[in-house]
Design a protein around this motif. Structure first.
Motif, PDB file in Angstrom:
ATOM      1  N   CYS A   1     -32.480  42.748 -50.983  1.00  0.00           N
ATOM      2  CA  CYS A   1     -32.698  42.234 -49.973  1.00  0.00           C
ATOM      3  C   CYS A   1     -33.352  40.247 -50.328  1.00  0.00           C
ATOM      4  O   CYS A   1     -34.025  40.606 -51.171  1.00  0.00           O
ATOM      5  CB  CYS A   1     -33.167  42.392 -49.130  1.00  0.00           C
TER       6      CYS A   1
ATOM      7  N   LEU B   1     -31.476  38.899 -45.901  1.00  0.00           N
ATOM      8  CA  LEU B   1     -30.138  38.964 -46.284  1.00  0.00           C
ATOM      9  C   LEU B   1     -29.527  40.282 -47.613  1.00  0.00           C
ATOM     10  O   LEU B   1     -29.936  40.298 -48.895  1.00  0.00           O
ATOM     11  CB  LEU B   1     -29.272  37.335 -46.859  1.00  0.00           C
TER      12      LEU B   1
ATOM     13  N   LEU C   1     -34.526  34.153 -42.898  1.00  0.00           N
ATOM     14  CA  LEU C   1     -33.156  35.069 -42.972  1.00  0.00           C
ATOM     15  C   LEU C   1     -34.120  36.398 -44.041  1.00  0.00           C
ATOM     16  O   LEU C   1     -33.760  35.851 -45.311  1.00  0.00           O
ATOM     17  CB  LEU C   1     -32.270  34.195 -43.024  1.00  0.00           C
TER      18      LEU C   1
ATOM     19  N   HIS D   1     -17.546  37.932 -47.397  1.00  0.00           N
ATOM     20  CA  HIS D   1     -18.949  38.099 -46.999  1.00  0.00           C
ATOM     21  C   HIS D   1     -19.510  37.884 -48.609  1.00  0.00           C
ATOM     22  O   HIS D   1     -20.151  38.355 -48.985  1.00  0.00           O
ATOM     23  CB  HIS D   1     -19.325  39.487 -47.446  1.00  0.00           C
TER      24      HIS D   1
ATOM     25  N   PHE E   1     -22.335  40.268 -49.638  1.00  0.00           N
ATOM     26  CA  PHE E   1     -23.989  40.597 -48.784  1.00  0.00           C
ATOM     27  C   PHE E   1     -23.609  41.060 -47.200  1.00  0.00           C
ATOM     28  O   PHE E   1     -22.441  40.945 -47.217  1.00  0.00           O
ATOM     29  CB  PHE E   1     -23.717  38.797 -47.861  1.00  0.00           C
TER      30      PHE E   1
ATOM     31  N   PRO F   1     -26.913  40.028 -42.246  1.00  0.00           N
ATOM     32  CA  PRO F   1     -27.852  39.208 -42.253  1.00  0.00           C
ATOM     33  C   PRO F   1     -29.022  39.557 -40.733  1.00  0.00           C
ATOM     34  O   PRO F   1     -28.594  39.656 -39.578  1.00  0.00           O
ATOM     35  CB  PRO F   1     -27.638  37.844 -42.338  1.00  0.00           C
TER      36      PRO F   1
END
Length: 337
Positions: free
Chosen positions: A81, A66, A64, A106, A52, A55
């Motif tokens: 994304c 990400l 959101l 992450h 990830f 964010p």
């Protein structure tokens, strides 16, 4: 018209793909164990790790964004994304604080209702959580509130290493909790793709259930019988045993020592079931790269059944083949957008 009886067998995941590293931590979770009891068919595959990125939350605190990033063995970087609609989360209050919590690697994050201090004190209700694999899984399963990932298929290509079944227990006991010989051989022999990463974080476990559907074409003189135990009934244990042999024989799998060269002949499969033909498809948006071919699954967002882009293992009489529909070569046009 001659009567015929065709079995369509669909493979569905009962749980998102789990890395071998993560399996150690979830194997004792009672909820996960209960889900895995529905699986007796499993696969082990390999793919680079996904991470990830940082964010971002929209100014109105509703969306959101990400990023996801994966580095292939060629050095190429794949990025995309996901978007999570925070209004779709089961919050008790529309004005409650939302706090994100990421692990150090992450590859896991959770969304909590409450402040950061409440999260640290374990007093903030959990609204949702995601590993990288669960986020992909939720996206191709069309979970409400999740969008984006328009190039999802670039993240769901796996090298197929092993296919197996659990006759005595279930996938959770056989593969996740038990001492699985092939899984250990894979961890001992495979090299990590991502520099500095654990090989156990690049080996993924897939727990499938198989839905057998018997389809009959009737002649005018036929009598329709469809009660359990009648000609339309397939014993699931035989379907599972046959599916293992079909995938190993037709795809070619590196770590399976038994190759079933006489398939489809066999005593514990579907060869003697009286079927005119049968096939196997994967109703998930994943691609398995095996020794003999690349096998593509694909899931219809509305029905949950395979789309016209999905490959099929087709068995008719003594003939076996991997059916590759024309649509399966259209790249991202066949993905779940």
């Amino acid at each position: 018209m001659d009567s015929s009886r065709i079995a369509l067998n669909y493979l569905r995941l009962v749980y998102p793909p789990v890395s071998s590293f993560e399996a150690e931590y979830i194997a004792s979770d009672s909820e996960v164990k209960a889900v895995l009891e529905d699986s007796n068919f499993y696969m082990i595959a390999k793919r680079p790790q996904i991470f990830f990125g940082h964010p971002e939350i929209s100014s109105d605190d509703t969306l959101l964004t990400l990023p996801l990033k994966m580095t292939l063995d060629t050095g190429e970087t794949v990025e995309d994304c996901a978007e999570i609609n925070l209004d779709e989360l089961p919050s008790s209050s529309p004005h409650a604080d939302i706090t994100l919590s990421f692990d150090e690697g992450h590859k896991f994050f959770s969304i909590h209702e409450g402040s950061a201090s409440e999260v640290d004190a374990d007093r903030a209700p959990l609204l949702d959580w995601f590993t990288t694999e669960k986020l992909l899984f939720d996206r191709w399963r069309n979970k409400p509130g999740i969008s984006g990932l328009h190039h999802l298929r670039k993240f769901t290509n796996y090298e197929l290493l092993y296919v197996g079944i659990s006759n005595e227990n279930n996938t959770g006991v056989r593969l996740f909790s038990g001492s699985h010989e092939a899984r250990q051989r894979i961890l001992n022999n495979e090299f990590a793709i991502y520099g500095g990463g654990r090989i156990s974080e690049e080996i993924y476990l897939f727990a499938f259930d198989i839905e057998p559907v018997s389809v009959r074409t009737l002649a005018l003189t036929d009598r329709l019988t469809g009660h359990p135990g009648g000609p339309d009934f397939l014993e699931k244990k035989k379907v599972i045993a046959d599916a293992e042999k079909a995938f190993i024989d037709l795809l070619g799998v590196k770590y399976n020592r038994t190759k079933y060269e006489n398939y489809p002949k066999g005593k514990d499969g579907l060869h003697t079931s009286g079927l005119s033909g049968y096939m196997y498809q994967i109703a998930e948006s994943i691609t398995l790269v095996a020794e003999n071919c690349t096998f593509r699954g694909d899931r219809d967002l509305l029905t949950g059944y395979p789309t016209n882009c999905a490959n099929a293992l087709v068995i008719r009489d003594e003939l076996t083949t991997v059916f590759d529909p024309p649509d399966s070569n259209e790249g991202d046009d066949c993905s779940t957008d």
